[in-house]
Scaffold this active site. Structure first.
Site, PDB file in Angstrom:
ATOM      1  N   GLN A 109      26.964  56.773  37.387  1.00  0.00           N
ATOM      2  CA  GLN A 109      26.879  57.478  38.669  1.00  0.00           C
ATOM      3  C   GLN A 109      26.498  58.952  38.485  1.00  0.00           C
ATOM      4  OE1 GLN A 109      28.254  55.422  41.542  1.00  0.00           O
ATOM      5  NE2 GLN A 109      26.910  56.774  42.685  1.00  0.00           N
ATOM      6  N   LYS A 112      22.711  58.864  38.137  1.00  0.00           N
ATOM      7  CA  LYS A 112      22.114  58.368  39.377  1.00  0.00           C
ATOM      8  C   LYS A 112      22.137  59.465  40.443  1.00  0.00           C
ATOM      9  CE  LYS A 112      23.755  54.485  40.762  1.00  0.00           C
ATOM     10  NZ  LYS A 112      24.379  53.312  41.425  1.00  0.00           N
ATOM     11  N   LYS A 124      33.990  57.204  40.156  1.00  0.00           N
ATOM     12  CA  LYS A 124      34.097  55.810  40.621  1.00  0.00           C
ATOM     13  C   LYS A 124      35.579  55.464  40.686  1.00  0.00           C
ATOM     14  CE  LYS A 124      31.610  52.175  41.746  1.00  0.00           C
ATOM     15  NZ  LYS A 124      30.322  52.094  42.436  1.00  0.00           N
ATOM     16  N   ASP A 164      31.930  49.696  47.691  1.00  0.00           N
ATOM     17  CA  ASP A 164      31.259  48.995  46.584  1.00  0.00           C
ATOM     18  C   ASP A 164      31.644  47.524  46.743  1.00  0.00           C
ATOM     19  OD1 ASP A 164      29.681  49.488  43.952  1.00  0.00           O
ATOM     20  OD2 ASP A 164      31.302  48.229  43.261  1.00  0.00           O
ATOM     21  N   THR A 207      20.964  51.015  50.249  1.00  0.00           N
ATOM     22  CA  THR A 207      20.800  50.648  48.829  1.00  0.00           C
ATOM     23  C   THR A 207      19.702  49.591  48.681  1.00  0.00           C
ATOM     24  OG1 THR A 207      23.131  51.112  48.518  1.00  0.00           O
ATOM     25  CG2 THR A 207      22.028  49.907  46.758  1.00  0.00           C
ATOM     26  N   ASN A 238      25.779  43.095  50.550  1.00  0.00           N
ATOM     27  CA  ASN A 238      25.124  44.221  51.209  1.00  0.00           C
ATOM     28  C   ASN A 238      23.771  44.540  50.578  1.00  0.00           C
ATOM     29  OD1 ASN A 238      24.585  47.278  50.995  1.00  0.00           O
ATOM     30  ND2 ASN A 238      25.766  47.090  52.867  1.00  0.00           N
TER      31      ASN A 238
HETATM   32  P1  NDP Z   1      29.008  42.831  47.987  1.00  0.00           P
HETATM   33  O1  NDP Z   1      30.449  42.641  47.740  1.00  0.00           O
HETATM   34  O2  NDP Z   1      28.520  43.075  49.368  1.00  0.00           O
HETATM   35  O3  NDP Z   1      28.181  41.567  47.428  1.00  0.00           O
HETATM   36  C1  NDP Z   1      28.268  41.164  46.099  1.00  0.00           C
HETATM   37  C2  NDP Z   1      27.523  39.851  45.970  1.00  0.00           C
HETATM   38  O4  NDP Z   1      27.425  39.531  44.599  1.00  0.00           O
HETATM   39  C3  NDP Z   1      28.240  38.685  46.651  1.00  0.00           C
HETATM   40  O5  NDP Z   1      27.282  37.779  47.127  1.00  0.00           O
HETATM   41  C4  NDP Z   1      29.033  38.064  45.501  1.00  0.00           C
HETATM   42  O6  NDP Z   1      29.289  36.694  45.658  1.00  0.00           O
HETATM   43  C5  NDP Z   1      28.074  38.271  44.352  1.00  0.00           C
HETATM   44  N1  NDP Z   1      28.789  38.329  43.087  1.00  0.00           N
HETATM   45  C6  NDP Z   1      29.780  39.187  42.741  1.00  0.00           C
HETATM   46  N2  NDP Z   1      30.207  38.910  41.501  1.00  0.00           N
HETATM   47  C7  NDP Z   1      29.459  37.868  41.062  1.00  0.00           C
HETATM   48  C8  NDP Z   1      29.400  37.137  39.853  1.00  0.00           C
HETATM   49  N3  NDP Z   1      30.216  37.421  38.840  1.00  0.00           N
HETATM   50  N4  NDP Z   1      28.482  36.137  39.766  1.00  0.00           N
HETATM   51  C9  NDP Z   1      27.653  35.836  40.780  1.00  0.00           C
HETATM   52  N5  NDP Z   1      27.664  36.508  41.954  1.00  0.00           N
HETATM   53  C10 NDP Z   1      28.549  37.496  42.088  1.00  0.00           C
HETATM   54  O7  NDP Z   1      28.572  44.009  47.010  1.00  0.00           O
HETATM   55  P2  NDP Z   1      27.316  44.981  47.107  1.00  0.00           P
HETATM   56  O8  NDP Z   1      26.143  44.219  47.577  1.00  0.00           O
HETATM   57  O9  NDP Z   1      27.727  46.207  47.819  1.00  0.00           O
HETATM   58  O10 NDP Z   1      27.134  45.394  45.572  1.00  0.00           O
HETATM   59  C11 NDP Z   1      26.419  44.589  44.662  1.00  0.00           C
HETATM   60  C12 NDP Z   1      26.066  45.430  43.436  1.00  0.00           C
HETATM   61  O11 NDP Z   1      25.314  46.588  43.843  1.00  0.00           O
HETATM   62  C13 NDP Z   1      27.257  45.968  42.642  1.00  0.00           C
HETATM   63  O12 NDP Z   1      26.877  46.055  41.275  1.00  0.00           O
HETATM   64  C14 NDP Z   1      27.401  47.392  43.180  1.00  0.00           C
HETATM   65  O13 NDP Z   1      28.047  48.255  42.259  1.00  0.00           O
HETATM   66  C15 NDP Z   1      25.943  47.762  43.340  1.00  0.00           C
HETATM   67  N6  NDP Z   1      25.695  48.866  44.255  1.00  0.00           N
HETATM   68  C16 NDP Z   1      26.112  48.800  45.558  1.00  0.00           C
HETATM   69  C17 NDP Z   1      25.851  49.846  46.405  1.00  0.00           C
HETATM   70  C18 NDP Z   1      26.164  49.778  47.872  1.00  0.00           C
HETATM   71  O14 NDP Z   1      25.761  50.673  48.604  1.00  0.00           O
HETATM   72  N7  NDP Z   1      26.844  48.730  48.358  1.00  0.00           N
HETATM   73  C19 NDP Z   1      25.236  51.089  45.913  1.00  0.00           C
HETATM   74  C20 NDP Z   1      24.742  51.012  44.565  1.00  0.00           C
HETATM   75  C21 NDP Z   1      25.016  49.954  43.768  1.00  0.00           C
HETATM   76  P3  NDP Z   1      30.709  36.188  46.226  1.00  0.00           P
HETATM   77  O15 NDP Z   1      30.698  36.571  47.675  1.00  0.00           O
HETATM   78  O16 NDP Z   1      30.688  34.706  45.986  1.00  0.00           O
HETATM   79  O17 NDP Z   1      31.745  36.918  45.417  1.00  0.00           O
END
Ligand code: NDP
Length: 448
Positions: A109, A112, A124, A164, A207, A238
């Site tokens: 972070q 970034k 974080k 997150d 994002t 997200n």
């Molecule tokens: P969400 O919780 O909205 O979504 C995460 C998604 O990933 C879900 O569909 C989840 O599935 C899936 N997932 C999580 N763990 C696993 C796993 N071990 N194997 C397979 N699928 C998995 O999170 P975000 O979309 O917000 O974040 C996703 C990534 O992006 C993270 O790495 C986060 O740090 C990064 N990020 C997010 C930002 C943001 O603004 N939200 C900013 C910058 C980075 P399930 O529902 O089945 O658990």
């Protein structure tokens, strides 16, 4: 101490924190040319200083479930560096959260946030609390209890958390309410707030949209475009669903998303209706498999999307979700561009493999910086108490993503990492981010 000695020291001291060591090594190995060109960094031990967080706050969270049973979780806030501004970074609620994961995320972070060019340090936080299967009142009680502890260490000018994995607008609202209740302060202590009470338009989309803007710049640098490109995405949260949405807008065809249970494949491609349906489904914690009955397609239980043919990959689930076998499949299946929507979704071997095979690859700290960039815009809107339109924020986001792309490409070129128009975005992004923080630390002397 040279960079390689510094890596050895980190490896020895933090062998029990593999994600953190992985993130440190990735940065260290790519900034060597910059370090060589700046002997003052070595003299002032900049790298050794930056691998140690300013502080880690660790606390216990007691809360009650719906049956009135006392539950105990662990919580942390890693305040890594405030060289460029208040500590800034999300909060993650997931059973895999531990100090190694939060230190890797906090370390990433720093660079970034520096890449965005906006005044933010790096941090974080999170908890090993598992929101899955919890009722709304349990989530509310947990968020209140989490902030009851955390509020002592954060404020709009000290440390500004956000969402997150496992922390969306509902959780941010609960935490914001508790902070306000305890401090009587209505301010910008958290970003990702609801638009009606201090949040910024477009933060939710930022994002995913930003990652796709970054990709559009990568494609443009190769005189290519999204038109007709098949796009594989992992995750259905997200980042993934908003990235899929922007891909559609730019003429690409998202054909797969996934979650922890498997992969959903739609050879006809997702469109806005289908994406809206998926967003609703995930918001209600319902399974992706229901999609098949409504729109058709195929479900691959327990599989990731990388066995499918595609031109572009946007891994957007979690760290180390793409291993060497996945990377090989991506290359075999025709993937030419990868932008990390998640933080560090490719493990170190996968990164080496795709780079060796000349896949155009953008690391998360560059490609997914749009979220935190719009968080910074939320902070400034909170300060001046005036709000911008969706279109104004979208324009800023596009410009910020282009600037990150161009500055990383320029650094790749300057430090001889570009080869025959293959831009090393990983080296470029690390060099630009590191240099901005290092130069501030040099100016400060030996205080951080
Ligand atoms: P969400 O919780 O909205 O979504 C995460 C998604 O990933 C879900 O569909 C989840 O599935 C899936 N997932 C999580 N763990 C696993 C796993 N071990 N194997 C397979 N699928 C998995 O999170 P975000 O979309 O917000 O974040 C996703 C990534 O992006 C993270 O790495 C986060 O740090 C990064 N990020 C997010 C930002 C943001 O603004 N939200 C900013 C910058 C980075 P399930 O529902 O089945 O658990």
């Amino acid at each position: 101490m040279s960079i390689s000695q510094a890596i050895e020291k980190v490896e020895a001291r933090y062998a029990h924190q593999p994600e953190f060591v992985q993130a440190v090594k990735e940065v260290a190995l790519t900034i060597a040319p910059l370090y060589d060109a700046h002997p003052e960094y070595q003299k002032m031990k900049i790298f050794e200083r930056l691998v140690e967080p300013d502080r880690i706050i660790s606390f216990r969270i007691n809360w009650e479930n719906d049956k009135g049973e006392v539950q105990v979780n662990r919580g942390w806030r890693v305040q890594f560096s405030n060289a460029l501004g208040p500590y800034k970074g999300g909060v993650r609620f997931h059973p895999t959260v531990n100090q190694s994961v939060l230190k890797f995320l906090g370390f990433e972070q720093i660079f970034k946030n520096a890449l965005t060019g906006l005044p933010m340090g790096g941090g974080k936080g999170g908890s090993d609390f598992d929101p899955k299967g919890k009722t709304d009142s349990e989530i509310r009680r947990f968020c209140y209890a989490f902030m009851r502890e955390l509020h002592q260490y954060v404020s709009k000018d000290i440390d500004v958390p956000a969402g997150d994995i496992g922390v969306g607008s509902r959780e941010v609202s609960y935490m914001f309410a508790m902070y306000k209740n305890l401090t009587h302060e209505y301010g910008g202590v958290l970003t990702g707030k609801g638009v009606g009470f201090g949040g910024s338009l477009m933060r939710t989309e930022a994002t995913g949209y930003g990652a796709v803007y970054f990709l559009a710049n990568m494609l443009g640098a190769q005189s290519d475009s999204f038109k007709g490109k098949k796009v594989l995405l992992s995750g259905a949260g997200n980042v993934s669903l908003h990235a899929a949405e922007k891909v559609c807008m730019l003429g690409g065809i998202p054909i797969a998303v996934s979650d922890s249970k498997g992969t959903l494949y739609d050879e006809n491609g997702l469109n806005q209706d289908k994406i809206d349906w998926l967003k609703k489904q995930k918001a209600e914690s319902k399974p992706l498999t229901d999609y098949i009955a409504v729109y058709g397609g195929e479900w691959f239980a327990g599989k990731k999307p990388w066995h499918l043919k595609g031109d572009v990959a946007i891994p957007s689930a979690t760290q180390n979700e793409v291993n060497i076998e996945d990377a090989k499949m991506m290359v075999e299946n025709g993937v030419k561009y990868i932008a990390e929507g998640a933080n560090m979704p490719l493990d170190a071997d996968a990164v080496d493999y795709v780079r060796e095979h000349r896949v155009h690859y953008a690391p998360g700290k560059a490609a997914n910086a749009g979220g935190v960039a719009v968080s910074a815009l939320e902070m400034s809107q909170n300060s001046v108490r005036q709000y911008k339109t969706f279109e104004q924020i979208d324009e800023r986001l596009k410009t910020i993503m282009k600037n990150i792309h161009d500055s990383a490409a320029e650094a790749s070129d300057k430090y001889n990492q570009t080869d025959n128009n293959y831009i090393d975005y990983m080296a470029g992004a690390n060099i630009v981010g590191f240099k901005r923080v290092a130069d501030a630390l040099i100016a400060y002397g030996i205080l951080n």
